[in-house]
Design an enzyme around this catalytic site. Sequence first.
Site, mmCIF file in Angstrom:
data_model
loop_
_atom_site.group_PDB
_atom_site.id
_atom_site.type_symbol
_atom_site.label_atom_id
_atom_site.label_comp_id
_atom_site.label_asym_id
_atom_site.label_seq_id
_atom_site.Cartn_x
_atom_site.Cartn_y
_atom_site.Cartn_z
ATOM 1 N N HIS A 414 0.831 -1.208 0.000
ATOM 2 C CA HIS A 414 0.000 0.000 0.000
ATOM 3 C C HIS A 414 0.860 1.250 0.000
ATOM 4 O O HIS A 414 2.070 1.217 0.279
ATOM 5 C CB HIS A 414 -0.963 0.005 1.195
ATOM 6 C CG HIS A 414 -0.283 0.011 2.536
ATOM 7 N ND1 HIS A 414 0.337 1.126 3.069
ATOM 8 C CD2 HIS A 414 -0.137 -0.978 3.466
ATOM 9 C CE1 HIS A 414 0.818 0.840 4.258
ATOM 10 N NE2 HIS A 414 0.563 -0.446 4.529
ATOM 11 N N CYS A 430 3.495 -4.493 6.759
ATOM 12 C CA CYS A 430 3.105 -4.323 5.357
ATOM 13 C C CYS A 430 4.285 -3.830 4.519
ATOM 14 O O CYS A 430 5.298 -3.375 5.035
ATOM 15 C CB CYS A 430 1.958 -3.312 5.247
ATOM 16 S SG CYS A 430 0.377 -3.962 5.804
#
Length: 493
Positions: A414, A430
């Site tokens: 992301h 992440c």
Amino acid sequence: MIRRNQRFRNHLDDNLIHLHKNFFVSPSDPQYYEKVIRYLDANSPEAHFKIGQKFQLKGNVKRAVFHYKEVLRTYPSPFYSAANRAIQHLDQQQAAHAASLQQAFPGKNKPLLPPFLKTLLLVLLVLNLLLVLLFVGDSPIYKTISKMKVWGVGSDITYETVDVPFVMYLAPDTKNEEIENALHKQALVLADEMPNRSILIYGVVSLDNTNKGKTMLLTNDALTKSAIVVAQYYPASDNSVRIRFLNSEYDKHQPLSAIGANLVRTALEGYKKDHGNAPESLDSLLQDYPNNYLSFIPNEAETGSNEVSAAYNGRGGWVYDGKAVDPEQMFYANASGVGRIPYEPVHIEINKAEHHLKLVSGDYVIWDKEIGLGANGGTPQGDFIVLDRVQQPKGSHVLSYGDAGLGLGSIALHGTYDESSIGTDKSLGCVRLSNEDVQQLFPFVPKGTEVQIEAAKWNSAAAVPVEHTETLIPAKQPALDQSPEKVIFHWLG
């Protein structure tokens, strides 16, 4: 069965038989036994026997007998006796047929003159005609020839040349200098084998590993249209091998056409895994979240069109056949200038040690981006699948995931507003990209894309970077809702 250098398992591989190098074939292929003879064993008794049976059923006795006799060359074999019986049966059939014709039309096949008399009469007729032409008329032939012939010394003599065309298959990343050297060397070899012939070699780029580097007689004139270079050598009149490059746009178009095709094929495979079968229309890939397998159908680079046809007509764009058995036959370019494009799924490779992400398809690198990772080794290693494609994803905190996200389950790839974290280990697990980079990556990552996270390993070390990928994006894109308002994502962040 996993083939050598194959990243992904194909459900059809268990039904394939390895014939030659990277060439696999299904036993259900109508040309299976012909391919066995061509690529595996030219003397295979079983293959010749089966082909003989095929011709016998079609009524082609001559071809059937030829293949049955090829079986008899190998002794012993399980098919030797059966082939022998088949030949005897065909001989009896032909004899019976000839006898029935003789009974039905007695005397019809009896020649009026013996063959010897026919030949003698023909020879006498030709001799009489020559005598008339030589000695009768105002200007007999021998006088005419004497008048026309120039008997001077040192006259130039021109011999008619015979062109012998060949095709040389080249790897896509072969440099021009390497192509020139290969063509020059091959032209000299062929000229030695075929003196007094003009050698023509057409260089054609091939993505099929079984053909790379091979030179064969040209049997399909259509290949000359896709040639990127041609070499001509006729040592009787010129000591130079003349090499001319034909299609300077090939290096730009072919990689982009391959990427566009495999982008859609990857999405189709993801759809099939989710629904059990391919969609009736590609429109099923272009839906609102969570069914946004793709953001658009890419342009076909050779023609600049993304129109989709049900059958090949060469007018540009793509062909989609949802009933085809594999992705390569299901979706391909609708253009004559594009060669065969093998299915090489789009996937992501992440090197944690280098803090880099690569989006790859076969030999081509589509994007190479710097990334941020989880603190204290928080980003897990392994293989993941892109499950969610989201624009402006919402998390438990505002602006948690930047402008876009590709969900892999508990983690995601992301965007981030903290660009200082790129290249470092600051996230909760992440994979972070700058907002600009994630937006560039997003439309080229279909739902169902595999993501490989490794400690320090590049499977695509030899891959070739591709430029001008923006030309694949159509001017008019479908209006999709890829920003679900009521969905809260709980990626590690």
